[in-house]
Enzyme design. Structure first.
Site, PDB file in Angstrom:
ATOM      1  N   ARG A   1       0.843  -1.198   0.000  1.00 42.61           N
ATOM      2  CA  ARG A   1       0.000   0.000   0.000  1.00 42.61           C
ATOM      3  C   ARG A   1       0.877   1.247   0.000  1.00 42.61           C
ATOM      4  O   ARG A   1       1.554   1.538   0.990  1.00 42.61           O
ATOM      5  CB  ARG A   1      -0.943   0.018   1.205  1.00 42.61           C
ATOM      6  CG  ARG A   1      -1.792   1.291   1.263  1.00 42.61           C
ATOM      7  CD  ARG A   1      -3.028   1.183   2.151  1.00 42.61           C
ATOM      8  NE  ARG A   1      -2.744   1.077   3.553  1.00 42.61           N
ATOM      9  CZ  ARG A   1      -3.659   1.189   4.522  1.00 42.61           C
ATOM     10  NH1 ARG A   1      -4.928   1.408   4.187  1.00 42.61           N
ATOM     11  NH2 ARG A   1      -3.337   1.053   5.783  1.00 42.61           N
TER      12      ARG A   1
ATOM     13  N   ASP B   1      -4.050   3.578  14.016  1.00 41.43           N
ATOM     14  CA  ASP B   1      -3.206   4.086  12.943  1.00 41.43           C
ATOM     15  C   ASP B   1      -3.693   5.483  12.572  1.00 41.43           C
ATOM     16  O   ASP B   1      -4.495   6.085  13.296  1.00 41.43           O
ATOM     17  CB  ASP B   1      -3.180   3.133  11.747  1.00 41.43           C
ATOM     18  CG  ASP B   1      -4.541   2.985  11.058  1.00 41.43           C
ATOM     19  OD1 ASP B   1      -5.472   3.759  11.367  1.00 41.43           O
ATOM     20  OD2 ASP B   1      -4.666   2.088  10.203  1.00 41.43           O
TER      21      ASP B   1
END
Length: 518
Positions: free
Chosen positions: A163, A441
């Site tokens: 990613r 996150d």
């Protein structure tokens, strides 16, 4: 440091950096920048225009100009090798220890994260690429400062899906013509360049807001394949539907990427953030405490149901959301309650037709796998479940006002504490942080600070105390919560207050955070 490619490196050169930042790799990055960065900037400007329209009273909806795409008879490419069976995927950053643990986890797929679970500290950007290349070669090993050794196991390893950063983030350490490069193109370009000959290059694409942004990615992929002599469709990409506008363009996004498509993922935490962000000044879109916004509330349920229906209609995988719980070795009761919630969440996803789901910790891989094993039996996926019973309207996706729950002092305290603790770790180079038994996150930090901003700027009073949410209240709570933690959180606290209470809403907290990063 300049070089013959016209690329300037402003970050320091650590041990083995020259293996990644080769003349040939930098030349490829320069090509990507010159070919595509102008379009990237134009698309970011279009985001601003849409936000201005929403602020002026506009709304979101399915696009009339792409009706023929939604009504057309087309399918994405067949699932690529290593991506037919995705029943359990593990996510995490690309430091050496996390890389080894993920590849030894027994998951089917590893999302190798250079985005929300990572920070773009220069060492992370380059050393993460080194770790990925070494892992693909089977040579990666790590010894901790305490002397504990980590090595890749002999068993089957997950398919790596990398990613990159979102379109909005720059890479300030790599300049072309004096301009910072795109974080997206940097992460993609380095990974593709160094690994396309050794493995199939697969990607997760974050933060997109429109099919035009998907078209840009598709053109990048085609350019890279042609530039390096790879067949069309070698690259595959799964798109995270994690912005409110993208939920109205799922079919169009799949269509734009169709020869490169590997499906869609329900990026639910960033989706909540985007809902707040896009309608932040509209009281009917004010959300309650974060923990009240479950996947079964009407607007979230509509989003995930539509995602499965859309994907399977077009032959694409639908991947479920994150189980962010971090098991505790100290508190069995905390584990019992949390694991019941994780199991219920994964059971709902499997029952809805998702082809797999995410976990953040290796201990959750067996939990997720067992549930999807029971649903899939001997099938690799549920692509044959077309979910023709699903019918989701624009009003269903926009039904945020139907979300039950309150605005409580405990919710505000949690948002402030999580936000500051996460930013403290982020500024020091860590992007995935265990806080209150949850893996936090950048997405969950965005929810925390945007909820504070939304409550404050919409005149919300706390249900349990009656106290209005003000900048002064947030400052007091920050002081009280940080006093419980001890240590120096001054820089993180100042940054949190900047992005949570200022009059102007900062698009992404990672942008001012990155400016503060060495």
């Amino acid at each position: 440091m300049g070089n013959a490619t016209g690329v300037e490196i402003t970050g320091p050169f650590g041990d083995r950096y020259s293996e990644i930042l080769t003349q040939e790799a930098l030349s490829f990055l320069a090509e990507l920048h010159r070919e595509f960065d102008g379009r990237r900037r134009e698309l970011l400007a279009l985001r601003k225009e849409r936000e201005a329209a929403l602020a002026a009273g506009g709304t979101l909806g399915f696009l009339p100009e792409t009706l023929t795409v939604r009504e057309g008879d087309w399918r994405v490419a067949e699932p690529a090798p290593g991506l037919q069976d995705r029943r359990v995927e593990i996510t995490g950053p690309t430091d050496a220890k996390m890389t080894i643990n993920a590849l030894n986890s027994g998951a089917k797929v590893w999302l190798a994260d250079h985005e929300d679970a990572n920070t773009p500290l220069w060492s992370n950007v380059v050393e993460g690429q080194l770790n990925l290349r070494d892992a693909i070669a089977g040579t990666l090993a790590y010894t901790s400062p305490e002397g504990k050794s980590y090595a890749l196991g002999d068993g089957p390893r997950p398919t790596i899906v990398m990613r990159p950063r979102g379109w909005h983030l720059p890479e300030k350490h790599i300049l072309v013509g004096g301009e910072p490069t795109s974080g997206s193109l940097t992460d993609f370009g380095l990974y593709f360049f160094h690994n396309h000959a050794a493995t199939r290059p697969y990607f997760y694409l974050p933060k997109m807001e429109s099919h035009l942004e998907a078209r840009l990615w598709n053109d990048v992929f085609t350019f890279a394949e042609q530039r390096h002599g790879r067949p069309a469709g070698t690259i595959r990409a799964t798109v995270l539907i994690e912005t409110f506008p993208a939920a109205f363009e799922m079919e169009e996004i799949l269509y734009e990427l169709r020869e490169h498509s590997a499906g869609l993922n329900a990026g639910r935490w960033d989706y909540m953030f985007s809902v707040i962000k896009k309608f932040r000044d509209r009281k009917e879109f004010v959300l309650p405490d974060r923990n009240s916004v479950t996947m079964t509330v009407p607007f979230m349920r509509a989003y995930t149901e539509l995602l499965v229906r859309t994907c399977h209609k077009r032959g694409a995988h639908a991947i479920g959301g994150m189980a962010a719980f971090i098991p505790s070795r100290r508190d069995p009761e905390v584990n019992r309650v949390a694991l019941e919630k994780v199991a219920a969440d994964k059971t709902r996803e499997a029952g809805d037709g998702f082809d797999g789901s995410w976990v953040a910790h290796p201990d959750l891989v067996p939990v997720c796998r067992e549930i999807f094993d029971a649903a899939l039996r001997d099938r690799p996926n549920q692509l044959d479940r077309l979910r023709e019973d699903v019918s989701v309207s624009e009003a269903d996706l926009l039904a945020v006002a139907q979300t039950p729950g309150g605005h409580t002092e405990a919710g505000l305290r949690n948002a402030v504490s999580v936000g500051v603790q996460y930013l403290d770790a982020w500024l020091k180079g860590t992007g995935a942080v265990a806080i209150f038994n949850m893996m936090e996150d950048a997405a969950t930090a965005e929810i925390s600070r945007s909820q504070v901003w939304q409550w404050l700027h919409n005149g919300i009073a706390l249900d349990d105390t009656g106290e209005p949410v003000t900048a002064e209240l947030v400052e007091r709570i920050a002081g009280e919560e940080l006093a419980k933690l001890g240590g120096d959180h001054a820089a993180a606290r100042a940054l949190f207050m900047e992005v949570a209470v200022a009059d102007d809403f900062v698009d992404f907290l990672t942008i001012p955070a990155y400016q503060r990063m060495p």
